[in-house]
Design a protein around this motif. Structure first.
Motif, PDB file in Angstrom:
ATOM      1  N   LEU A 109       0.813  -1.223   0.000  1.00 25.82           N
ATOM      2  CA  LEU A 109       0.000   0.000   0.000  1.00 25.82           C
ATOM      3  C   LEU A 109       0.842   1.266   0.000  1.00 25.82           C
ATOM      4  CD1 LEU A 109      -2.640  -1.180   2.632  1.00 25.82           C
ATOM      5  CD2 LEU A 109      -3.026  -0.886   0.174  1.00 25.82           C
ATOM      6  N   GLN A 110       2.166   1.085   0.086  1.00 21.38           N
ATOM      7  CA  GLN A 110       3.110   2.219   0.125  1.00 21.38           C
ATOM      8  C   GLN A 110       2.803   3.151   1.306  1.00 21.38           C
ATOM      9  OE1 GLN A 110       2.840   3.857  -3.884  1.00 21.38           O
ATOM     10  NE2 GLN A 110       4.427   2.455  -4.605  1.00 21.38           N
ATOM     11  N   LEU A 111       2.617   2.520   2.472  1.00 21.60           N
ATOM     12  CA  LEU A 111       2.372   3.251   3.710  1.00 21.60           C
ATOM     13  C   LEU A 111       3.556   3.083   4.645  1.00 21.60           C
ATOM     14  CD1 LEU A 111      -1.342   2.193   4.393  1.00 21.60           C
ATOM     15  CD2 LEU A 111      -0.548   4.364   3.440  1.00 21.60           C
ATOM     16  N   ASP A 112       3.916   4.140   5.356  1.00 19.39           N
ATOM     17  CA  ASP A 112       4.997   4.038   6.334  1.00 19.39           C
ATOM     18  C   ASP A 112       4.585   3.186   7.525  1.00 19.39           C
ATOM     19  OD1 ASP A 112       6.655   5.654   4.827  1.00 19.39           O
ATOM     20  OD2 ASP A 112       5.959   7.505   5.784  1.00 19.39           O
ATOM     21  N   ASN A 113       3.307   3.217   7.840  1.00 15.09           N
ATOM     22  CA  ASN A 113       2.821   2.459   8.993  1.00 15.09           C
ATOM     23  C   ASN A 113       1.379   2.038   8.744  1.00 15.09           C
ATOM     24  OD1 ASN A 113       2.930   1.324  11.567  1.00 15.09           O
ATOM     25  ND2 ASN A 113       2.014   3.126  12.497  1.00 15.09           N
ATOM     26  N   LEU A 114       1.091   0.804   9.033  1.00 20.16           N
ATOM     27  CA  LEU A 114      -0.259   0.275   8.887  1.00 20.16           C
ATOM     28  C   LEU A 114      -0.649  -0.400  10.195  1.00 20.16           C
ATOM     29  CD1 LEU A 114      -2.752  -0.475   7.113  1.00 20.16           C
ATOM     30  CD2 LEU A 114      -1.518  -2.575   6.513  1.00 20.16           C
ATOM     31  N   GLN A 115      -1.738   0.013  10.782  1.00 22.10           N
ATOM     32  CA  GLN A 115      -2.203  -0.569  12.033  1.00 22.10           C
ATOM     33  C   GLN A 115      -3.401  -1.473  11.760  1.00 22.10           C
ATOM     34  OE1 GLN A 115      -0.827  -0.332  15.118  1.00 22.10           O
ATOM     35  NE2 GLN A 115       0.847   0.848  14.209  1.00 22.10           N
ATOM     36  N   CYS A 116      -3.171  -2.770  11.816  1.00 30.09           N
ATOM     37  CA  CYS A 116      -4.266  -3.727  11.660  1.00 30.09           C
ATOM     38  C   CYS A 116      -4.888  -4.021  13.024  1.00 30.09           C
ATOM     39  CB  CYS A 116      -3.755  -5.026  11.050  1.00 30.09           C
ATOM     40  SG  CYS A 116      -3.099  -4.876   9.370  1.00 30.09           S
ATOM     41  N   GLU A 117      -6.185  -4.151  13.041  1.00 30.34           N
ATOM     42  CA  GLU A 117      -6.869  -4.526  14.282  1.00 30.34           C
ATOM     43  C   GLU A 117      -6.619  -5.997  14.573  1.00 30.34           C
ATOM     44  OE1 GLU A 117     -11.308  -4.088  16.335  1.00 30.34           O
ATOM     45  OE2 GLU A 117     -11.107  -4.077  14.137  1.00 30.34           O
ATOM     46  N   ARG A 118      -6.603  -6.356  15.861  1.00 29.30           N
ATOM     47  CA  ARG A 118      -6.452  -7.754  16.252  1.00 29.30           C
ATOM     48  C   ARG A 118      -7.530  -8.110  17.259  1.00 29.30           C
ATOM     49  NH1 ARG A 118       0.080  -9.129  16.456  1.00 29.30           N
ATOM     50  NH2 ARG A 118       0.599  -8.008  14.525  1.00 29.30           N
ATOM     51  N   GLY A 165     -12.892  -5.572   9.826  1.00 31.75           N
ATOM     52  CA  GLY A 165     -11.918  -5.122   8.833  1.00 31.75           C
ATOM     53  C   GLY A 165     -12.450  -4.119   7.846  1.00 31.75           C
ATOM     54  N   GLN A 166     -13.409  -3.322   8.229  1.00 27.45           N
ATOM     55  CA  GLN A 166     -13.977  -2.350   7.292  1.00 27.45           C
ATOM     56  C   GLN A 166     -13.100  -1.107   7.156  1.00 27.45           C
ATOM     57  OE1 GLN A 166     -16.481  -2.910   5.232  1.00 27.45           O
ATOM     58  NE2 GLN A 166     -16.708  -4.956   6.115  1.00 27.45           N
ATOM     59  N   GLN A 167     -12.589  -0.607   8.256  1.00 31.45           N
ATOM     60  CA  GLN A 167     -11.746   0.584   8.221  1.00 31.45           C
ATOM     61  C   GLN A 167     -10.283   0.244   7.956  1.00 31.45           C
ATOM     62  OE1 GLN A 167     -13.263   3.548   8.230  1.00 31.45           O
ATOM     63  NE2 GLN A 167     -15.158   2.348   8.424  1.00 31.45           N
ATOM     64  N   SER A 168      -9.824  -0.838   8.536  1.00 26.88           N
ATOM     65  CA  SER A 168      -8.454  -1.318   8.328  1.00 26.88           C
ATOM     66  C   SER A 168      -8.476  -2.837   8.420  1.00 26.88           C
ATOM     67  CB  SER A 168      -7.502  -0.730   9.379  1.00 26.88           C
ATOM     68  OG  SER A 168      -7.867  -1.162  10.677  1.00 26.88           O
ATOM     69  N   PRO A 169      -7.457  -3.514   7.885  1.00 33.25           N
ATOM     70  CA  PRO A 169      -7.432  -4.977   7.965  1.00 33.25           C
ATOM     71  C   PRO A 169      -7.516  -5.464   9.409  1.00 33.25           C
ATOM     72  CG  PRO A 169      -5.781  -4.184   6.421  1.00 33.25           C
ATOM     73  CD  PRO A 169      -6.309  -2.979   7.123  1.00 33.25           C
ATOM     74  N   CYS A 170      -8.131  -6.627   9.601  1.00 35.68           N
ATOM     75  CA  CYS A 170      -8.355  -7.168  10.942  1.00 35.68           C
ATOM     76  C   CYS A 170      -7.877  -8.609  11.017  1.00 35.68           C
ATOM     77  CB  CYS A 170      -9.839  -7.083  11.298  1.00 35.68           C
ATOM     78  SG  CYS A 170     -10.260  -7.798  12.912  1.00 35.68           S
ATOM     79  N   PHE A 171      -7.028  -8.906  11.988  1.00 38.78           N
ATOM     80  CA  PHE A 171      -6.607 -10.277  12.282  1.00 38.78           C
ATOM     81  C   PHE A 171      -7.564 -10.888  13.304  1.00 38.78           C
ATOM     82  CE2 PHE A 171      -2.432  -8.455  11.054  1.00 38.78           C
ATOM     83  CZ  PHE A 171      -2.036  -9.393  10.111  1.00 38.78           C
ATOM     84  N   ILE A 172      -8.079 -12.069  13.002  1.00 39.25           N
ATOM     85  CA  ILE A 172      -8.811 -12.882  13.974  1.00 39.25           C
ATOM     86  C   ILE A 172      -7.877 -14.015  14.385  1.00 39.25           C
ATOM     87  CG2 ILE A 172     -10.822 -14.343  14.393  1.00 39.25           C
ATOM     88  CD1 ILE A 172     -11.559 -11.446  13.979  1.00 39.25           C
ATOM     89  N   HIS A 173      -7.700 -14.200  15.691  1.00 37.87           N
ATOM     90  CA  HIS A 173      -6.738 -15.210  16.164  1.00 37.87           C
ATOM     91  C   HIS A 173      -7.345 -16.041  17.292  1.00 37.87           C
ATOM     92  CE1 HIS A 173      -5.908 -12.734  19.763  1.00 37.87           C
ATOM     93  NE2 HIS A 173      -5.941 -11.693  18.935  1.00 37.87           N
ATOM     94  N   ASP A 174      -6.608 -17.049  17.728  1.00 38.81           N
ATOM     95  CA  ASP A 174      -7.022 -17.930  18.835  1.00 38.81           C
ATOM     96  C   ASP A 174      -8.343 -18.634  18.539  1.00 38.81           C
ATOM     97  OD1 ASP A 174      -4.736 -17.116  20.049  1.00 38.81           O
ATOM     98  OD2 ASP A 174      -5.669 -16.027  21.694  1.00 38.81           O
ATOM     99  N   TYR A 175      -8.322 -19.450  17.503  1.00 34.07           N
ATOM    100  CA  TYR A 175      -9.496 -20.213  17.082  1.00 34.07           C
ATOM    101  C   TYR A 175      -9.743 -21.403  18.014  1.00 34.07           C
ATOM    102  CZ  TYR A 175     -10.046 -17.730  12.659  1.00 34.07           C
ATOM    103  OH  TYR A 175     -10.292 -16.765  11.711  1.00 34.07           O
ATOM    104  N   PRO A 176     -10.940 -21.975  18.005  1.00 33.18           N
ATOM    105  CA  PRO A 176     -11.182 -23.209  18.771  1.00 33.18           C
ATOM    106  C   PRO A 176     -10.217 -24.309  18.341  1.00 33.18           C
ATOM    107  CG  PRO A 176     -13.259 -22.281  17.988  1.00 33.18           C
ATOM    108  CD  PRO A 176     -12.163 -21.497  17.313  1.00 33.18           C
ATOM    109  N   THR A 177      -9.872 -25.183  19.255  1.00 37.12           N
ATOM    110  CA  THR A 177      -8.913 -26.248  18.944  1.00 37.12           C
ATOM    111  C   THR A 177      -9.429 -27.188  17.862  1.00 37.12           C
ATOM    112  OG1 THR A 177      -9.797 -27.611  20.748  1.00 37.12           O
ATOM    113  CG2 THR A 177      -7.932 -26.181  21.270  1.00 37.12           C
ATOM    114  N   THR A 178     -10.750 -27.282  17.723  1.00 33.85           N
ATOM    115  CA  THR A 178     -11.333 -28.134  16.687  1.00 33.85           C
ATOM    116  C   THR A 178     -11.143 -27.548  15.295  1.00 33.85           C
ATOM    117  OG1 THR A 178     -13.438 -27.058  17.170  1.00 33.85           O
ATOM    118  CG2 THR A 178     -13.049 -29.225  18.167  1.00 33.85           C
ATOM    119  N   GLN A 179     -10.695 -26.295  15.227  1.00 34.86           N
ATOM    120  CA  GLN A 179     -10.422 -25.646  13.943  1.00 34.86           C
ATOM    121  C   GLN A 179      -8.923 -25.363  13.779  1.00 34.86           C
ATOM    122  OE1 GLN A 179     -13.063 -22.289  13.132  1.00 34.86           O
ATOM    123  NE2 GLN A 179     -14.631 -23.160  14.467  1.00 34.86           N
ATOM    124  N   ALA A 180      -8.102 -26.161  14.438  1.00 39.51           N
ATOM    125  CA  ALA A 180      -6.653 -25.912  14.434  1.00 39.51           C
ATOM    126  C   ALA A 180      -5.996 -26.247  13.108  1.00 39.51           C
ATOM    127  CB  ALA A 180      -5.982 -26.704  15.549  1.00 39.51           C
TER     128      ALA A 180
END
Length: 325
Positions: A137-146, A203-218
């Motif tokens: 994106l040619q950005l100096d800094n990008l803050q993704c939500e987590r 992730g509408q305003q900025s990209p969003c990471f979703i983490h720590d899924y259930p173990t059944t979806q590992a």
């Protein structure tokens, strides 16, 4: 139906130039980090175990013997074999194939960027995905939500995916989709609810990471204890403007645990009445030899380009759409 008159590309030349520039930016990004580009086969005599992904096949004969080749849905297994052989950190940018319905975001053939970083966990790899996007994106800094998987459900549904009863999940799914009351599998219900309600909201305003899924979806990720002491998968997905872009893991290195997960997948495929296929046991052999501690991620290049070019259909960012063949 095949139509010989449809010879022109489905993407315009300006978009194809942006595609070429994206490839160049990606290669420069990894070159600067001393991550080696690799090129693994598209065809293999064995395939994945995942019961939710179907593969394209090719049938041939060699020395009088019938052979089935599988077009690869991801270079993951072959790349992990390279890691076990001592390659160090690697990436691959190329075509993969899946036997799924063609649509606005889906094609049977698409371009995937997949990379593995030796010594990284999934948190460090999220940082690097963020850095790659900033470079693109040619950005100096990008803050993704987590957000954790649990936090995402609580925020958008006031529903805890870990503690809610099966009946609560069934009712929630039915409320939002009119389906689900007869479904007995928790993960199927969770995925239905997530894709219908959560995914369009994040992730509408900025990209969003979703983490720590259930173990059944590992899938192929490690399991660990989160800050609340509950077991979760060391896995993340990246969403931007309602679109899934990437899926990453702190990679499972235990061959015995991986074999157990393969066996569970096999039984799931049998229960679902799916066609038998040869699973790639060479990954298990490689894991026995030793996979270094690493994290890996796959990122959909065509979907990323759709967002960069503000296009609504995947056909508009690839050279020749399969729908027009």
């Amino acid at each position: 139906m095949y139509d010989a008159s449809l010879w022109q590309p489905s993407a315009d030349m300006a978009t194809l130039q942006k595609r070429a520039q994206l490839f160049s930016t990606i290669r420069d990004f990894f070159s600067a980090r001393n991550v080696m580009e690799v090129d693994t086969p598209c065809l293999s005599l064995a395939s994945i175990t995942d019961p939710h992904i179907e593969v394209l096949t090719s049938h041939t004969h060699s020395l009088g013997k019938a052979l089935t080749y599988y077009l690869q849905t991801s270079p993951e297994y072959a790349m992990k074999r390279l890691l076990c052989a001592g390659s160090g950190s690697i990436y691959q940018l190329g075509k993969v194939f899946r036997a799924e319905e063609i649509g606005r975001r889906h094609s049977i053939e698409f371009t995937m960027l997949e990379w593995y970083r030796v010594g990284f966990d999934h948190w460090q790899l999220m940082d690097e995905v963020e850095q790659l996007l900033a470079s693109v994106l040619q950005l100096d800094n990008l803050q993704c939500e987590r957000l954790s998987y649990q936090e995402a459900f609580l925020r958008h549904l006031e529903l805890d995916p870990f503690t809610s009863s099966l009946s609560q999940l069934q009712e929630c799914a039915h409320k939002h989709t009119e389906y689900g009351r007869q479904e007995e599998d928790r993960d199927t219900l969770l995925e239905l609810i997530f894709s219908t309600v959560v995914e369009p909201a994040i992730g509408q305003q900025s990209p969003c990471f979703i983490h720590d899924y259930p173990t059944t979806q590992a899938a192929l990720a490690k399991i660990y204890q989160d800050e609340k002491g509950q077991s979760v998968a060391a896995r993340f997905e990246l969403y931007w403007q309602g679109m899934e872009l990437a899926n990453g893991y702190h990679e499972l290195t235990d061959a015995q645990e991986q074999q157990q997960r393969f066996d569970e997948d096999k039984h799931a495929r049998q229960d679902l009445g799916l066609v038998d296929r040869q699973f790639d046991e060479r990954l298990i052999s490689a894991l026995h030899a030793g996979l270094p501690e690493c994290a890996g991620v796959a990122l959909g290049i065509d979907r990323l380009l759709m967002l960069l070019c503000e296009q609504k259909h995947i056909d508009a960012v690839i050279s020749f759409a399969h729908q027009r063949a």
